[in-house]
Design a protein around this motif. Sequence first.
Motif, PDB file in Angstrom:
ATOM      1  N   PRO A   1       0.899  -1.078   0.184  1.00 41.62           N
ATOM      2  CA  PRO A   1       0.040   0.090  -0.064  1.00 41.62           C
ATOM      3  C   PRO A   1       1.010   1.285  -0.011  1.00 41.62           C
ATOM      4  N   ASN A   2       0.372   2.077  -0.799  1.00 38.29           N
ATOM      5  CA  ASN A   2       0.921   3.564  -0.915  1.00 38.29           C
ATOM      6  C   ASN A   2       2.279   3.635  -1.549  1.00 38.29           C
ATOM      7  N   LEU A   3       2.894   2.436  -2.087  1.00 36.42           N
ATOM      8  CA  LEU A   3       4.177   2.602  -2.857  1.00 36.42           C
ATOM      9  C   LEU A   3       3.602   3.271  -4.286  1.00 36.42           C
ATOM     10  N   ASN A   4       2.606   3.172  -4.809  1.00 31.90           N
ATOM     11  CA  ASN A   4       2.335   3.771  -6.041  1.00 31.90           C
ATOM     12  C   ASN A   4       2.213   5.201  -5.899  1.00 31.90           C
ATOM     13  N   MET A   5       2.316   5.618  -4.685  1.00 35.66           N
ATOM     14  CA  MET A   5       2.557   7.255  -4.475  1.00 35.66           C
ATOM     15  C   MET A   5       4.096   7.552  -4.459  1.00 35.66           C
ATOM     16  N   LEU A   6       4.954   6.812  -4.784  1.00 34.74           N
ATOM     17  CA  LEU A   6       6.453   7.161  -4.556  1.00 34.74           C
ATOM     18  C   LEU A   6       6.493   8.396  -5.378  1.00 34.74           C
ATOM     19  N   GLY A   7       7.556   9.420  -4.961  1.00 39.29           N
ATOM     20  CA  GLY A   7       7.833  10.588  -6.013  1.00 39.29           C
ATOM     21  C   GLY A   7       6.860  11.631  -5.698  1.00 39.29           C
ATOM     22  N   LYS A   8       5.748  11.341  -4.976  1.00 41.40           N
ATOM     23  CA  LYS A   8       4.871  12.609  -4.404  1.00 41.40           C
ATOM     24  C   LYS A   8       4.395  11.951  -2.890  1.00 41.40           C
ATOM     25  N   ARG A   9       5.095  11.369  -2.273  1.00 33.86           N
ATOM     26  CA  ARG A   9       4.734  10.564  -0.978  1.00 33.86           C
ATOM     27  C   ARG A   9       6.036  10.999  -0.127  1.00 33.86           C
ATOM     28  N   GLU A  10       5.748  12.055   0.816  1.00 32.55           N
ATOM     29  CA  GLU A  10       7.229  12.123   2.022  1.00 32.55           C
ATOM     30  C   GLU A  10       8.460  11.702   1.239  1.00 32.55           C
ATOM     31  N   ASN A  11       8.673  12.868   0.043  1.00 28.32           N
ATOM     32  CA  ASN A  11      10.059  12.697  -0.625  1.00 28.32           C
ATOM     33  C   ASN A  11      11.422  12.708   0.553  1.00 28.32           C
ATOM     34  N   ASP A  12      11.211  13.569   1.615  1.00 33.51           N
ATOM     35  CA  ASP A  12      12.212  13.293   2.520  1.00 33.51           C
ATOM     36  C   ASP A  12      12.624  12.098   2.928  1.00 33.51           C
ATOM     37  N   ILE A  13      11.787  11.188   3.184  1.00 35.71           N
ATOM     38  CA  ILE A  13      11.772   9.856   3.680  1.00 35.71           C
ATOM     39  C   ILE A  13      12.170   8.960   2.499  1.00 35.71           C
ATOM     40  N   TYR A  14      11.548   8.918   1.363  1.00 36.23           N
ATOM     41  CA  TYR A  14      11.380   8.034   0.388  1.00 36.23           C
ATOM     42  C   TYR A  14      12.162   8.091  -0.827  1.00 36.23           C
TER      43      TYR A  14
END
Length: 149
Positions: A10-23
């Motif tokens: 879940p939510n890994l489809n949002m990589l790039g626009k999700r908590e960029n400081d962490i991911y």
Amino acid sequence: MKRLLLLNGPNLNMLGKRENDIYGDFTLGDIENSLGTLLMEKGYKLECFQSNHEGELIDKLQESNGVFDGVIFNPAAYTHTSIALRDTIKAIQTPVIEVHISNVHQREEFRHKSLLAPVCYGQIVGLGITGYKLAAMAFLENRQKGMGF
Ligand code: DQA
């Protein structure tokens, strides 16, 4: 041809626009493309699947049994909660390597525990996108050496 499955939760489809400081700022597509290319060069085929739903991840793991030679799995938040996914990983013969982009041990305490790691072939944490590549390399190299599976 040998086949590996890249499974993301879940939510890994949002990589790039999700908590960029962490991911970081890479997308799931970037991960899938670079891993697919790397594996193709080594004569492996990569199938990619992402779902926000626990049951779909369970179905895909069950289907991987006897079909894929290994699964590279970032279970995301289900890592810390899912007895059902743990039971599935235990039930199948296909070896699973658990990957986390962030160093979960530097984060909230509830992320420190993985319910899945004890039934996985291995675990890679905190190395960003490289973690997925290292998991793939582990499958390739350890298979050649006849280690574990
Ligand atoms: C994650 C870590 C999990 O704790 C979190 O819920 C995620 C991503 C990681 O790749 O660092 O969604 O699996």
